[in-house]
Every structure is written in C-alpha cells, then in structure tokens.
Design a protein around this motif. Sequence first.
Motif, PDB file in Angstrom:
ATOM      1  N   PHE A 123      48.821  34.117  38.392  1.00 18.31           N
ATOM      2  CA  PHE A 123      49.101  34.294  39.925  1.00 18.31           C
ATOM      3  C   PHE A 123      47.879  34.749  40.623  1.00 18.31           C
ATOM      4  O   PHE A 123      47.153  35.415  40.083  1.00 18.31           O
ATOM      5  N   GLY A 124      48.208  34.950  41.822  1.00 16.68           N
ATOM      6  CA  GLY A 124      47.026  35.497  42.776  1.00 16.68           C
ATOM      7  C   GLY A 124      47.681  36.256  43.735  1.00 16.68           C
ATOM      8  O   GLY A 124      48.773  36.322  43.848  1.00 16.68           O
ATOM      9  N   VAL A 125      46.912  37.189  44.615  1.00 15.81           N
ATOM     10  CA  VAL A 125      47.293  38.071  45.406  1.00 15.81           C
ATOM     11  C   VAL A 125      46.802  37.374  46.693  1.00 15.81           C
ATOM     12  O   VAL A 125      45.643  37.413  46.863  1.00 15.81           O
ATOM     13  N   ALA A 126      47.580  37.487  47.865  1.00 17.45           N
ATOM     14  CA  ALA A 126      47.201  36.783  49.097  1.00 17.45           C
ATOM     15  C   ALA A 126      46.578  38.038  49.891  1.00 17.45           C
ATOM     16  O   ALA A 126      47.057  39.109  49.900  1.00 17.45           O
ATOM     17  N   THR A 127      45.196  37.934  50.358  1.00 16.78           N
ATOM     18  CA  THR A 127      44.598  39.024  50.892  1.00 16.78           C
ATOM     19  C   THR A 127      44.223  38.647  52.299  1.00 16.78           C
ATOM     20  O   THR A 127      43.546  37.581  52.292  1.00 16.78           O
ATOM     21  N   PRO A 128      43.868  39.611  53.041  1.00 12.59           N
ATOM     22  CA  PRO A 128      43.521  39.457  54.376  1.00 12.59           C
ATOM     23  C   PRO A 128      42.055  39.037  54.272  1.00 12.59           C
ATOM     24  O   PRO A 128      41.309  39.774  53.682  1.00 12.59           O
ATOM     25  N   TRP A 157      46.075  45.634  49.800  1.00 16.68           N
ATOM     26  CA  TRP A 157      45.313  44.536  48.974  1.00 16.68           C
ATOM     27  C   TRP A 157      44.001  44.146  49.887  1.00 16.68           C
ATOM     28  O   TRP A 157      44.394  43.428  50.711  1.00 16.68           O
ATOM     29  N   LYS A 158      43.027  43.790  49.080  1.00 12.17           N
ATOM     30  CA  LYS A 158      41.788  43.643  49.668  1.00 12.17           C
ATOM     31  C   LYS A 158      41.347  42.490  48.721  1.00 12.17           C
ATOM     32  O   LYS A 158      41.301  42.461  47.708  1.00 12.17           O
ATOM     33  N   SER A 159      40.432  41.602  49.369  1.00  8.72           N
ATOM     34  CA  SER A 159      39.861  40.455  48.531  1.00  8.72           C
ATOM     35  C   SER A 159      38.734  40.842  47.667  1.00  8.72           C
ATOM     36  O   SER A 159      38.013  41.905  48.044  1.00  8.72           O
ATOM     37  N   ARG A 160      38.890  40.179  46.405  1.00  6.12           N
ATOM     38  CA  ARG A 160      37.816  40.637  45.504  1.00  6.12           C
ATOM     39  C   ARG A 160      36.836  39.733  45.208  1.00  6.12           C
ATOM     40  O   ARG A 160      36.224  39.452  44.182  1.00  6.12           O
ATOM     41  N   GLY A 161      36.855  38.625  46.107  1.00  9.10           N
ATOM     42  CA  GLY A 161      35.782  37.461  46.217  1.00  9.10           C
ATOM     43  C   GLY A 161      36.629  36.679  45.003  1.00  9.10           C
ATOM     44  O   GLY A 161      37.608  36.545  44.748  1.00  9.10           O
ATOM     45  N   VAL A 162      35.725  35.723  44.480  1.00 11.46           N
ATOM     46  CA  VAL A 162      36.180  34.569  43.372  1.00 11.46           C
ATOM     47  C   VAL A 162      35.956  34.952  42.190  1.00 11.46           C
ATOM     48  O   VAL A 162      36.429  34.479  41.246  1.00 11.46           O
ATOM     49  N   GLU A 163      35.653  36.494  41.926  1.00 13.57           N
ATOM     50  CA  GLU A 163      35.464  36.771  40.606  1.00 13.57           C
ATOM     51  C   GLU A 163      36.825  37.600  39.963  1.00 13.57           C
ATOM     52  O   GLU A 163      36.628  37.909  38.620  1.00 13.57           O
ATOM     53  N   GLY A 164      37.683  37.943  40.986  1.00 13.04           N
ATOM     54  CA  GLY A 164      38.805  38.781  40.158  1.00 13.04           C
ATOM     55  C   GLY A 164      39.875  38.693  41.061  1.00 13.04           C
ATOM     56  O   GLY A 164      39.742  38.614  42.248  1.00 13.04           O
ATOM     57  N   SER A 165      41.120  39.367  40.596  1.00 20.45           N
ATOM     58  CA  SER A 165      42.400  39.315  41.334  1.00 20.45           C
ATOM     59  C   SER A 165      42.698  40.629  40.957  1.00 20.45           C
ATOM     60  O   SER A 165      42.235  41.661  40.432  1.00 20.45           O
ATOM     61  N   TYR A 166      44.225  40.671  40.807  1.00 22.69           N
ATOM     62  CA  TYR A 166      44.993  42.191  40.450  1.00 22.69           C
ATOM     63  C   TYR A 166      45.746  41.876  39.394  1.00 22.69           C
ATOM     64  O   TYR A 166      46.406  40.651  39.023  1.00 22.69           O
ATOM     65  N   SER A 167      45.921  42.730  38.476  1.00 21.38           N
ATOM     66  CA  SER A 167      46.686  42.633  37.260  1.00 21.38           C
ATOM     67  C   SER A 167      47.992  43.396  37.510  1.00 21.38           C
ATOM     68  O   SER A 167      48.180  44.108  38.718  1.00 21.38           O
ATOM     69  N   LEU A 168      48.975  42.946  36.976  1.00 23.76           N
ATOM     70  CA  LEU A 168      50.329  43.460  36.954  1.00 23.76           C
ATOM     71  C   LEU A 168      50.234  45.130  36.748  1.00 23.76           C
ATOM     72  O   LEU A 168      50.976  45.738  37.552  1.00 23.76           O
ATOM     73  N   GLU A 169      49.500  45.598  35.999  1.00 21.20           N
ATOM     74  CA  GLU A 169      49.202  47.137  36.069  1.00 21.20           C
ATOM     75  C   GLU A 169      48.944  47.698  37.249  1.00 21.20           C
ATOM     76  O   GLU A 169      49.352  48.683  37.642  1.00 21.20           O
ATOM     77  N   GLU A 170      47.984  47.265  38.057  1.00 23.14           N
ATOM     78  CA  GLU A 170      47.599  47.533  39.434  1.00 23.14           C
ATOM     79  C   GLU A 170      48.715  47.324  40.255  1.00 23.14           C
ATOM     80  O   GLU A 170      48.858  48.336  41.378  1.00 23.14           O
TER      81      GLU A 170
END
Length: 325
Positions: free
Chosen positions: A217-222, A239-252
């Motif tokens: 899954f991915g997180v939609a970011t501004p 939630w902020k964009s982390r570029g193409v290298e990463g998204s957010y985990s369920l832990e976060e």
Amino acid sequence: MLRSPSRFVRSWITAALVGSVLVGCGSSAEPASDKAAAAGPKTDVSVEPIKAARELTDAGGVKISLEKEPERIVCLFALCDDILTELGIVPTATNSALLAHPDFLGEEKAKQVDVIPGGFIAPEVEAILSHKPDLVIGLEDTHGKLAPALKDATTFWPMQPETWEDSVGYLRDVAALTGRTGEGEKAEKTFRTKLAEAEKAPSDKTALIIYGSDENFGVATPGTDVVAGLFPKFADYPWKSRGVEGSYSLEEILARDVDVLFVETLSFGEADGKLSEKLAKNPLWGKIPAVRNGDVHEVNSEVWAKGRGTRSLGIVLDEATAALR
C-alpha cells in the motif's frame, strides 16, 4: 476500464510491504506552526473572468492553438472528463470510468461514450484518430509519447496536474478554448466556496489516505497527490512525501493515532476485494484507532484517486468533511 495509473494517479514504486519497519517509528505530533504552513493561505473565493481564446499557454508552459472551438474532444485521463462535465460537454471518447459515477453522467449515459482501447498506459493511436478529434487531452508523463503520432492529425494537449490550483487552471484554459467561459467561472466559484467553507471549521482529527490493491500500500501525500494536498486545510494530515524511495509502514501509521482512514482500492481488471479487508489480516491494522472505532472509509477511487478536477474534488470535500466531523 481503468488500468495501471501514472505517478500522479498514485505512485506504485513508493509502496512498501505492510509491516516493514522504516526509520522514524513513533514520531511526535506535528507542531502547530508546521500544520499552519501545510494548510497554506486561506482560499480566495473570488474568480477572475475567463476570456474566450483560440490560443493560450498553460501553467506548465504548453502552448495550445486551435482554429475553432473544439467540438470533438478525446480524453485519455480522468481530469479531462471532469473538466468537460463541469463545462457541460460530453467527450467524444474517453479512457476513464469516471463518467459512470452518478455525479457525472451516470452508468447509462456513460455507456454511450466510446472507450479508447489499449489501456491507460498505451491507448491505441488509430482508435483515437478514428474519432476525428479536434483536441486530445492526456497526462503528460504517460501519454506524452503519443505526441509524434498525433501531431499532423489533431491537437494534443499534455496536462500534468500536481495541485488543486493546477486543476483549476486547466479548467479555466479548457473553458476559454471551448467558449464555455460562464460554465468555467461557475464551476471554479462553486469549488472555491466549498473549500473555503471547509477551512472555516477544520477538524482536529488525524486523517490518512492510503491506496493500493493488496498488502502493498501507499500513503497519499501533498505535493504528489492532488486530493491529499487539500487535507491539511481542514484536518490534521501529518504525512509528507518521501519521494520514490520510501513510504510509511503500519508501525508508523499506528504511532500517529489516526482517527479517520480513507482507503482507495485500486484494481487492474476484475475487482478481487477491498484493500481494507486485505489489510485486516495484519494484526497491526486492528490496533489503529480509526480501525478500532469503525472509522475506516472505502472511497470511490475513480473520484478520489483519478478525477482531480473541481467536480471530483468537490465530492471529496463533501465526503471527507462529513467523515471528519
């Protein structure tokens, strides 16, 4: 009929496996100053007059020149369908399923609009040209490669919306080229007024939009998502964009105490279940406050993920603010 989305529909390469541990677990609450900065300036509800034109340069520097008002328009992505609907125009052919939504044409009328074969990523040029279009509107990073094949037969307009202001700009430009200036001004005014109203009574609840088709899954970011860019104006959206290298985990996500979750299930071909149902298999999912409290909302991905125009964004505002009360 919708296929693999482009990076501005949703960026699949940023998706992370559910349960994968990323740096930053247990982040602290976002400072009030950061929230204010994310929300940006208050929305101006005034609308500048739109003047009819045969030539214009859009916000991305793309120059469009037409000999006459376009009557036959082919849409290769949903923003085009959204804009045309706002202007009271039915596309000659489309490459999206947005028109079937009841707040657009509805299922029966949408069936009367031809669908371009070949998929979202590779619509067939011959099929496009068979409709003898005066104008073809596509997504630049996906359909820009079609420009050489369309060059001598029609006018191709590559759009690239990243913010709601971009979407409004494109609405105004299409209104100018089609002579639907009054309709364009009305649609812009309606949206700006609705957004300004939402800003007057922002929710203190923490919201989150996630998207995907399975446990990836991915997180939609501004900044990378038009809809997500609206949320800081009327909710806590950290939630902020982390570029193409990463998204957010369920832990976060769990550490952020999300109060309201909006889920976009994106499918390719036949639907095989909701994303929220698939994520429920992970034990961390049930610990998220929004899940515990039954505040998870599966939303229409045609509108939320792909529409991006003033009509789609207006629907998002109605649904989101109702859920966040």
